[in-house]
Scaffold this active site. Structure first.
Site, PDB file in Angstrom:
ATOM      1  N   ARG A   1       9.772  15.224  19.677  1.00 16.32           N
ATOM      2  CA  ARG A   1      10.195  16.408  18.774  1.00 16.32           C
ATOM      3  C   ARG A   1      11.644  17.163  19.016  1.00 16.32           C
ATOM      4  O   ARG A   1      12.211  17.029  20.310  1.00 16.32           O
ATOM      5  CB  ARG A   1       9.346  17.576  19.278  1.00 16.32           C
TER       6      ARG A   1
ATOM      7  N   HIS B   1      12.797  12.843   9.887  1.00 20.25           N
ATOM      8  CA  HIS B   1      11.529  13.181  11.195  1.00 20.25           C
ATOM      9  C   HIS B   1      10.738  12.172   9.667  1.00 20.25           C
ATOM     10  O   HIS B   1       9.704  12.281   9.664  1.00 20.25           O
ATOM     11  CB  HIS B   1      11.227  14.764  10.489  1.00 20.25           C
TER      12      HIS B   1
END
Lengths: 307, 307
Positions: A222, A270
Site C-alpha cells: 500500500r 497500481h
C-alpha cells in the site's frame, strides 16, 4: 434483501455491476451514493467506503472487501460491530503479484535498465553482467509466502520478515527485534505487509538507514507503507539504489509528484495485482449464500489482527 | 605436457591465464598465437579457434570449449579426428541464463516497457495490466530444460520443441513435424537451440509467418540462429511484436546495425550467460586429470550430434 456496492473512488463500477447482473440476474443491486432502500441491504461490497456509513444499514450481515486488502475497512472507527468481514482470495491474483515482484527482482539482478541506457548510446559493455542478490520479503502472508515459494523454486536466495513468531515456517524467517539481522542478509526488499496502524510508514528513513548500502526497494503493498519523502532522501544518500513502486499515498499519482521524473524510481499504476471481477463476484455471491445457509464463510478476516 | 589457450577474439585471456596459474601453478600454459612448443601441448582450451589449427598439435588428447557452446569447435572442417571435446556445464551459468530468460518473459507479460513509456508521459493507465502468455522453448537440452523447469515452478504455461523424439519428457514436448502444433500453442518463443547446420537460420521469415500474430521472441542461443533482416520484416508485418536479443551474427553489434535504434528490439551484449573463469578452469583441469588417469570425462559432447 439486496447487495450494495460502496466504492466511491473506483472507476470500474459499471463492470462490477454487469458481472453481478450476469451471475445473479434476480439480485437487487444498489450502488452508492444512490441507495434507495438501506433497510433491505444485507451485504455490502466495499472499497474505501466513507467511514461511519455502514451504520446506516440496519440489517447488514456481511461486509465484503472488493480486493485482498481489508485495511480500508478496519480503518473505519465506526465500523458496525460483530459483522463478518471477508476478502478476495484468488490464485490468479497471487500469480499476478508474484510475477510482478519476480520481474522487478530480476530486472535489478540482470540490470535491465542499465542495458536499456546502453542501447540508447549503442554501447557494448559486457562487464559485470549481474548483481548478486538476496531478497528480503516484508510480510509473509498469502502473497509474501507465495513470493518466497517461487523465489525458492527458481533458486534465488530469500528470507521473510514479519511481526509474529512463526514456528516451523517453510522459509528462513525473522520477526520482531531481529529486523537488523534480516536487513543485513538482503540487498533487495519487497514490501508485502498488510496495512495496519503498526505498518503505516514502516518504510521510512530510520529503516532505510539500516539497509545494506544500495539496497533495491519494491513496494507492492500500500502507498501508506512508504514515507515518500524519505525514499527521496535515501536515494540521494545511496542507502537505496533504486525502487519499483506500484502503490502511492495518492492515486493516481499527481503529475507534479517528484517520483515521475526520478531516474532511480520506476512507477506502475497500481497494476501489480488487481481483483478480477470474474473471480471476485462469484466469491462474494458464494459467501452470501453461505451466510443465508448458516455455513462458515470463506476468507473471513480476523478483526482483532486487522488482516 | 602443457595446455594451450586458443581464443583469438576473446579479450579476457589475462584473467583466464591468471586463474589457471592460481589453480595449477606448476602448469605450462601457452597462449595462441605465441605457441612455443606445440609438441608438448596435450590439451587445448578454445573459443573460435582458426580452423585447421588444431592439426598442428601432434600430441593433442583433449579439446575443451571455454563455454557451454561447442558449435565453434565442430564447425572446423579440419578438426583432428577421435579427440574428445568437452564443454563447460556450470549450475551458476544455468542460473544466469534462466533468470535472464524469465526476466524477458515477465517483462513482456507485465508490459514493463509500456509502463516505462507511461512514466515519461506521466500517464496513469490501469487498463489491461497483463498479457496472457504461453511460452515455447526451442531446444530442450540442459539450458532449455532448466527454463521449462523454472517456468513450471512459477506456474507459467510452457512447452518445449526439439529435433528428436523424447519419450516421457517431464514437460509438454513437440518435435520434428509437430512444429506448427507447437507454434499454435505459444505467444512467446525462447530460442535455446544448439547451433548446428540444421539450426543455423532457423529463426527466419518462413517460421515467423507461422507464429501466432504478435508473438514475442527471445534469442539467447547464438546470433546465427536468427536471420536478422527477417526479424525486421516480421516486426513490420506484426508477426512478431517485440524481441529481446542477447546474441548477434556480428559481435559487438556494429553501431550502424538497425537493431540498435529499433523501438521493438531490446539488446543486451551477450551477457545472458557467461562462463565464469572460477567455474570453468577447475572443470578443464579436472577433465585433464581424468584424461591422464584414463577415467571417463565430464561433459564430453557427442560429435555425431554436434552438441
Amino acid at each position: 434483501m439486496s447487495i450494495a456496492i460502496i466504492a466511491p473512488y473506483k472507476k470500474d463500477i459499471p463492470v462490477w455491476k454487469e458481472t453481478f447482473k450476469k451471475l445473479a440476474p434476480e439480485l437487487t443491486l444498489e450502488i452508492y451514493p444512490d441507495i434507495k432502500n438501506a433497510k433491505e441491504v444485507d451485504t455490502v461490497v466495499v472499497w474505501q467506503h466513507p467511514h461511519g456509513l455502514l451504520r446506516d444499514f440496519p440489517n447488514l450481515k456481511l461486509i465484503c472487501s472488493m480486493g485482498s486488502g481489508v485495511d480500508h475497512i478496519v480503518a473505519d472507527p465506526n465500523l458496525p460491530e460483530n459483522i463478518p468481514v471477508t476478502r478476495i482470495v484468488d490464485p490468479r491474483l497471487t500469480y499476478s503479484m508474484t510475477n510482478y515482484v519476480i520481474m522487478g527482482i530480476l530486472n535489478y539482478h540482470r540490470q535491465f535498465t542499465r542495458y536499456q541506457a546502453d542501447k540508447v548510446t549503442k554501447s557494448w559493455d559486457m562487464s559485470n553482467p549481474e548483481i548478486d542478490i538476496s531478497v528480503g520479503v516484508l510480510g509473509t502472508g498469502q502473497l509474501g509466502g507465495d513470493v518466497l515459494d517461487k523465489l525458492a523454486a527458481i533458486g534465488i536466495p530469500a528470507c521473510g520478515y514479519g511481526n509474529s513468531p512463526k514456528e516451523g515456517y517453510r522459509h528462513s524467517y525473522y520477526h520482531g527485534e531481529a529486523l537488523d539481522d534480516f536487513l543485513k542478509r538482503v540487498n533487495v526488499i519487497v514490501c508485502l505487509l498488510p496495512l495496519t496502524e503498526r505498518t503505516e510508514g514502516f518504510l521510512n528513513k530510520d529503516l532505510f538507514r539500516r539497509f545494506n548500502p544500495g539496497t533495491y526497494l519494491i513496494n507492492v503493498a500500500r502507498g501508506k507503507h512508504l514515507v515518500e519523502e524519505d525514499l527521496l532522501h535515501a536515494l540521494s544518500e545511496g542507502w537505496i539504489s533504486g525502487a519499483l513502486l506500484d502503490v502511492f499515498i495518492q492515486e493516481p499519482l499527481p503529475v507534479e509528484h517528484p517520483f515521475w521524473d526520478h531516474p532511480q524510481i520506476m512507477i506502475t499504476p497500481h497494476i501489480a495485482c488487481i481483483t478480477m471481477y470474474e473471480a471476485a463476484v462469484p466469491q462474494i455471491l458464494e459467501n452470501r449464500r453461505r451466510l443465508h445457509a448458516y455455513e462458515p464463510l470463506a476468507n473471513q478476516i480476523d478483526l482483532s489482527q486487522g488482516y
